[in-house]
Design a protein around this motif. Structure first.
Motif, PDB file in Angstrom:
ATOM      1  N   TYR A 110       2.960  -8.166  10.498  1.00  0.00           N
ATOM      2  CA  TYR A 110       2.119  -7.944  11.675  1.00  0.00           C
ATOM      3  C   TYR A 110       0.798  -7.317  11.234  1.00  0.00           C
ATOM      4  O   TYR A 110       0.746  -6.597  10.230  1.00  0.00           O
ATOM      5  CB  TYR A 110       2.787  -6.988  12.667  1.00  0.00           C
ATOM      6  CG  TYR A 110       4.112  -7.438  13.211  1.00  0.00           C
ATOM      7  CD1 TYR A 110       4.192  -8.164  14.404  1.00  0.00           C
ATOM      8  CD2 TYR A 110       5.297  -7.120  12.551  1.00  0.00           C
ATOM      9  CE1 TYR A 110       5.419  -8.567  14.917  1.00  0.00           C
ATOM     10  CE2 TYR A 110       6.526  -7.528  13.049  1.00  0.00           C
ATOM     11  CZ  TYR A 110       6.583  -8.248  14.231  1.00  0.00           C
ATOM     12  OH  TYR A 110       7.792  -8.651  14.734  1.00  0.00           O
ATOM     13  N   LEU A 112       0.630  -4.047  15.683  1.00  0.00           N
ATOM     14  CA  LEU A 112       1.691  -5.024  15.421  1.00  0.00           C
ATOM     15  C   LEU A 112       1.450  -6.324  16.184  1.00  0.00           C
ATOM     16  O   LEU A 112       2.264  -6.762  16.997  1.00  0.00           O
ATOM     17  CB  LEU A 112       3.061  -4.429  15.768  1.00  0.00           C
ATOM     18  CG  LEU A 112       3.450  -3.159  14.998  1.00  0.00           C
ATOM     19  CD1 LEU A 112       4.872  -2.733  15.359  1.00  0.00           C
ATOM     20  CD2 LEU A 112       3.321  -3.349  13.494  1.00  0.00           C
ATOM     21  N   ASN A 118       0.081 -10.549  16.025  1.00  0.00           N
ATOM     22  CA  ASN A 118       0.198 -11.704  15.134  1.00  0.00           C
ATOM     23  C   ASN A 118      -1.169 -12.338  14.853  1.00  0.00           C
ATOM     24  O   ASN A 118      -2.199 -11.904  15.377  1.00  0.00           O
ATOM     25  CB  ASN A 118       1.178 -12.733  15.703  1.00  0.00           C
ATOM     26  CG  ASN A 118       0.770 -13.239  17.080  1.00  0.00           C
ATOM     27  OD1 ASN A 118      -0.407 -13.231  17.437  1.00  0.00           O
ATOM     28  ND2 ASN A 118       1.744 -13.684  17.857  1.00  0.00           N
ATOM     29  N   ALA A 133       1.399 -13.846   9.876  1.00  0.00           N
ATOM     30  CA  ALA A 133       1.969 -12.959  10.894  1.00  0.00           C
ATOM     31  C   ALA A 133       2.174 -13.806  12.148  1.00  0.00           C
ATOM     32  O   ALA A 133       1.209 -14.152  12.834  1.00  0.00           O
ATOM     33  CB  ALA A 133       1.042 -11.780  11.167  1.00  0.00           C
ATOM     34  N   SER A 163       5.571 -12.315  17.924  1.00  0.00           N
ATOM     35  CA  SER A 163       4.948 -11.650  19.081  1.00  0.00           C
ATOM     36  C   SER A 163       5.895 -10.606  19.683  1.00  0.00           C
ATOM     37  O   SER A 163       5.764 -10.234  20.843  1.00  0.00           O
ATOM     38  CB  SER A 163       4.568 -12.690  20.146  1.00  0.00           C
ATOM     39  OG  SER A 163       5.716 -13.439  20.554  1.00  0.00           O
TER      40      SER A 163
END
Length: 417
Positions: free
Chosen positions: A262, A285, A287, A305, A308
């Motif tokens: 992330y 964090l 994506n 990343a 979700s």
């Protein structure tokens, strides 16, 4: 033959856009005010201490991560890998002037040196992020080269001793072994945001981790490098990312939580102008799809990343956390005061009042009520007994030593809890 090669590693000037995510509004909505007799005292001239005492025993993972291992260097090196080992030895000790004796074919000496430097710098992103201008001179024959290096940094050994000591002290206040990856990342994000003002007005380089942790000021490079240092010490796999935003160069982190990567941008989670203890989670964090809306980077240089899982965190502003529950201003619902269970992700409004500068003590939550003139308001953690404590605009709330402190037009006030 004497050659001089100059390598420049330019300190990236990474400027955060000057904007504030928080909503600032007032309205004329009138409410029935509960009469509560409370004692409000002036606190403008008090000296307040916000320094917590550290535990005597430091977190083992932090101590291990901050320890430099002594090794002996050979008098000369014979391969590109050995040359890289020597470069890394000196860089990891923040040496500014050093000499390396290379024995071997010098037919491609420039490329050999460059490959060794790139290898050494890539071994530790924290060091890489602090490298500045470098000058290399070398004398060579067909089978021998003496390489003299002058390397500058955004930091120095004394400053790094301070960084290591402070990081170890900060991490000693938490039980790292019992924390999840999510909790570790949130702890680091919150610590940096709450304790740092985005600024280039620093004595040390604002791009360094030292400026952020010692002076409580810095720019995105310093934010990201300190986050890298702290998270690695907590055992979280972390990367230092260099890219761009609409203002120019920018730096942030990639973190691995529960096996997934992330993005974490502590700089953009820190409101500007600085709002003291206020933390945002819009860039916490997230994506690739979310981040690429306003960040660019060379995707092939970093892991993907894609998850979700933690996108629910983006709704949180002016957060106060207690016993695994966050009380916050919900940016997705008109900034109403909400609560969220961090274990389940479940959310619910606590009241229909719009809240900012949220703090708490015991079973009470205190906030600036923007549905009622930004008056100081309290409510129980179960949503009952909402009442007004101070009929005047307040902000910058914090709790210390049994008192609630808040700023007014008349200055700093305090209320005994």
């Amino acid at each position: 033959m004497l050659k001089r090669i100059t390598f420049l590693v330019i300190a990236i000037v990474l400027i955060k856009p000057i904007y504030d995510f928080g909503s600032q509004w007032y309205d004329d909505v009138m409410q029935f005010l509960n009469n509560h007799e409370v004692k409000i005292e002036d606190a403008s001239f008090e000296v307040l201490s916000s320094v917590s005492s550290a535990k005597e025993t430091l977190v083992n993972t932090a101590a291990n991560a901050l320890t430099t291992v002594d090794v002996e260097l050979p008098n000369s090196v014979q391969t590109t890998e050995e040359l890289a080992d020597s470069f890394y030895y000196y860089l990891s000790r923040w040496e500014t002037n050093f000499e390396i004796h290379y024995v071997g074919s010098t037919a491609d000496i420039e490329n050999i040196i460059q490959k060794a430097i790139d290898d050494a710098a890539s071994r530790d992103q924290y060091i890489f992020g602090h490298l500045a201008e470098r000058t290399i001179e070398y004398e060579y024959s067909s089978l021998d080269a003496k390489i003299k290096v002058h390397q500058t940094y955004l930091t120095n050994p004394a400053q790094e001793d301070v960084v290591n000591e402070k990081v170890a002290s900060i991490l000693s206040t938490v039980d790292a072994e019992s924390m999840s990856d999510f909790q570790k990342v949130k702890f680091v994000n919150d610590y940096i945001v709450k304790n740092t003002e985005y600024s280039t007005n620093t004595a040390a380089s604002p791009h360094s981790a030292y400026a952020v942790i010692q002076e409580n000021k810095g720019v995105c490079q310093g934010y990201a490098l300190l986050a890298l240092k702290m998270l690695q010490a907590l055992g979280v796999e972390t990367k230092y990312v260099v890219g761009e935003v609409y203002t120019g160069g920018h730096a942030w982190n990639l973190v691995k939580v529960d096996g997934e990567w992330y993005h974490l941008d502590t700089t953009w989670n820190d409101p500007t102008p600085d709002r003291k203890n206020i933390v945002r989670y819009e860039y916490f964090l997230v994506n690739d799809d979310k981040l690429k809306l306003d960040h660019t980077w060379i995707h092939s240089d970093y892991p993907e990343a894609k998850s979700s899982k933690f996108e629910f965190m983006a709704q949180i502003d002016h957060a106060y956390e207690q016993d695994g529950v966050i009380y916050y201003s919900n940016v997705d619902d008109n900034n109403l005061l909400y609560r969220m269970d961090l274990n389940t992700g479940e959310t619910a409004p606590l009241t229909n009042s719009r809240a900012q500068y949220i703090v708490g003590a015991g079973e009470w939550i205190y906030f600036s009520n923007y549905s009622n003139g930004a008056y100081l308001t309290k409510i129980r953690t179960d949503g009952s007994d909402e009442s007004t404590l101070y009929r005047g605009e307040v902000d910058n709330l914090f709790v210390e030593d049994g008192y609630l402190y808040f700023s007014t037009e008349e200055g700093l006030k305090k209320l005994e809890l």
